[in-house]
Enzyme design. Structure first.
Site, PDB file in Angstrom:
ATOM      1  N   PRO A 142      50.311  65.549  26.454  1.00  0.00           N
ATOM      2  CA  PRO A 142      51.250  64.411  27.048  1.00  0.00           C
ATOM      3  C   PRO A 142      52.516  65.053  27.314  1.00  0.00           C
ATOM      4  CG  PRO A 142      50.915  64.308  24.474  1.00  0.00           C
ATOM      5  CD  PRO A 142      49.926  65.285  25.016  1.00  0.00           C
ATOM      6  N   GLN A 154      48.197  80.863  16.922  1.00  0.00           N
ATOM      7  CA  GLN A 154      49.737  81.048  16.774  1.00  0.00           C
ATOM      8  C   GLN A 154      50.301  80.801  15.796  1.00  0.00           C
ATOM      9  OE1 GLN A 154      50.910  78.401  19.965  1.00  0.00           O
ATOM     10  NE2 GLN A 154      50.871  80.006  21.922  1.00  0.00           N
ATOM     11  N   TRP A 213      45.405  64.726  26.158  1.00  0.00           N
ATOM     12  CA  TRP A 213      45.770  65.813  25.944  1.00  0.00           C
ATOM     13  C   TRP A 213      47.006  66.450  26.478  1.00  0.00           C
ATOM     14  CZ3 TRP A 213      45.103  70.640  28.502  1.00  0.00           C
ATOM     15  CH2 TRP A 213      44.436  70.684  29.475  1.00  0.00           C
ATOM     16  N   GLY A 271      50.296  68.668  19.345  1.00  0.00           N
ATOM     17  CA  GLY A 271      50.149  69.876  18.409  1.00  0.00           C
ATOM     18  C   GLY A 271      51.505  69.937  17.919  1.00  0.00           C
ATOM     19  N   GLN A 301      58.152  69.143  14.151  1.00  0.00           N
ATOM     20  CA  GLN A 301      57.800  68.618  15.348  1.00  0.00           C
ATOM     21  C   GLN A 301      56.695  67.260  15.392  1.00  0.00           C
ATOM     22  OE1 GLN A 301      55.891  72.304  16.870  1.00  0.00           O
ATOM     23  NE2 GLN A 301      57.666  72.706  18.143  1.00  0.00           N
ATOM     24  N   TYR A 314      37.972  76.816  19.895  1.00  0.00           N
ATOM     25  CA  TYR A 314      39.425  77.006  19.586  1.00  0.00           C
ATOM     26  C   TYR A 314      39.356  78.239  18.518  1.00  0.00           C
ATOM     27  CZ  TYR A 314      40.439  72.418  21.476  1.00  0.00           C
ATOM     28  OH  TYR A 314      40.765  71.414  22.259  1.00  0.00           O
TER      29      TYR A 314
END
Length: 336
Positions: A208, A28, A206, A286, A292, A55
């Site tokens: 959360p 992405q 993972w 992530g 972020q 991944y």
């Protein structure tokens, strides 16, 4: 700055916020943006990085390796995983056979541009390979110095106990499990966490923020935000669908006053919530934008009072998933 916690019954410390690159690097997010996110992670004190060979079909590892190659290796904790299909996805390009594990660790080390990973994880349980074969392969990798510790992901309590018994026989450090865990997804609480506590493992969790639902950006009765994960059929839209109903979304919005009492955003509240569990060593975050990372880092070190934890439970009520059988369902009965 992000603080550290011990991982399982070991002397290894990892940052309680761990940067993960599932669905972002080589997928992405453009490489320059990925590098900016990793730099932001390092700037806030995150030194633990989680990836997997599957991944972006190995490309995410390569991107992370390129970004981290200028950093002092001893100051980083790098995790990767093996199980899901990679490469041309042939008969032995998946699972936890000795062949696939041994070939996969060499590929991961090459892509990550390192001589070892700190933690090597079984990405799922392999029902088609004898557990003894899998555990011996992991033990050999540790003894070869290609991994310092090993762990698993989405194993059931029973599977963790069986793996831990073999790890004791082999005298190798089996210290972690990596499950999905959030305010909305608590399926590890009945069985996985008690087994992990008994066997000296802790959780690296993972999702959360429940694939973004707990950020509050999805509003009841409103169209899905353009460009969000919920609209990306290649980037997790299928996983998030279970939460996209007005009941869940309204309850998430009703968490806002609790977040405000703690001077947190909803996303920060969600990350801080998983870290209240003493068996959780880290929450994986992530990012597609560096800001972020900076914002999520503010969840580190937050203590949520017991009365607010109880209020969260009251607000969410029966939309919380607690069915322990969901863990077993996450591992395919046959290799894919």
């Amino acid at each position: 700055m992000v603080t550290y916690r011990y991982l399982g019954n070991s002397g290894l410390k990892i940052t309680e916020l761990t940067y993960g690159n599932w669905l972002t690097h080589a997928s992405q997010v453009a490489n320059e943006q990925a590098a900016a996110c990793v730099k932001a992670a390092l700037d806030v004190g995150i030194t633990s990085f989680d990836t997997a060979d599957a991944y972006a079909n190995t490309a995410a590892e390569a991107v992370l390796g390129d970004i981290l190659k200028g950093e002092r290796r001893e100051s980083l904790e790098i995790f990767t995983k093996v199980y899901w299909p990679t490469g041309p996805k042939g008969a032995n390009d998946t699972g936890l056979s000795r062949k696939h594990i041994m070939e996969s660790i060499n590929g991961s080390l090459s892509r990550l541009q390192t001589d070892y990973v700190d933690l090597y994880q079984a990405h799922r349980f392999d029902h088609e390979t004898p557990l003894e074969e899998t555990m011996l392969a992991f033990a050999d990798i540790v003894r070869q110095g290609k991994a310092l510790y090993f762990g698993v992901s989405e194993w059931t309590g029973e599977q963790i106990r069986a793996g831990a018994a073999l790890a004791r026989e082999l005298h190798v450090p089996f210290i972690s499990n990596q499950p999905q865990y959030s305010m909305l997804w608590r399926v590890i609480e009945p069985e996985v966490i008690p087994a992990s506590e008994a066997e000296g493992l802790s959780q690296i969790v993972w999702s959360p923020v429940a694939q973004g639902v707990l950020t509050g950006k999805y509003l009841p009765g409103q169209p899905l935000p353009e460009g969000s994960r919920a609209t990306d059929e290649k980037g997790g839209a299928n996983m998030i669908k279970r939460y996209l109903n007005d009941d869940v979304l309204t309850r998430v919005q009703n968490l806002t006053p609790i977040a405000q009492e703690l001077d947190l955003t909803l996303a920060q509240l969600a990350v801080a919530w998983v870290l209240q569990n003493p068996n959780v060593a880290a929450a994986i975050i992530g990012a597609s934008r560096p800001e972020q990372v900076t914002e999520n880092a503010k969840a580190s070190g937050v203590e949520i009072p017991a009365e607010l934890m109880a209020r969260i439970d009251e607000v969410l009520g029966d939309v919380v998933e607690t069915d322990a059988s969901q863990t077993a369902a996450s591992s395919p009965s046959t290799r894919v």
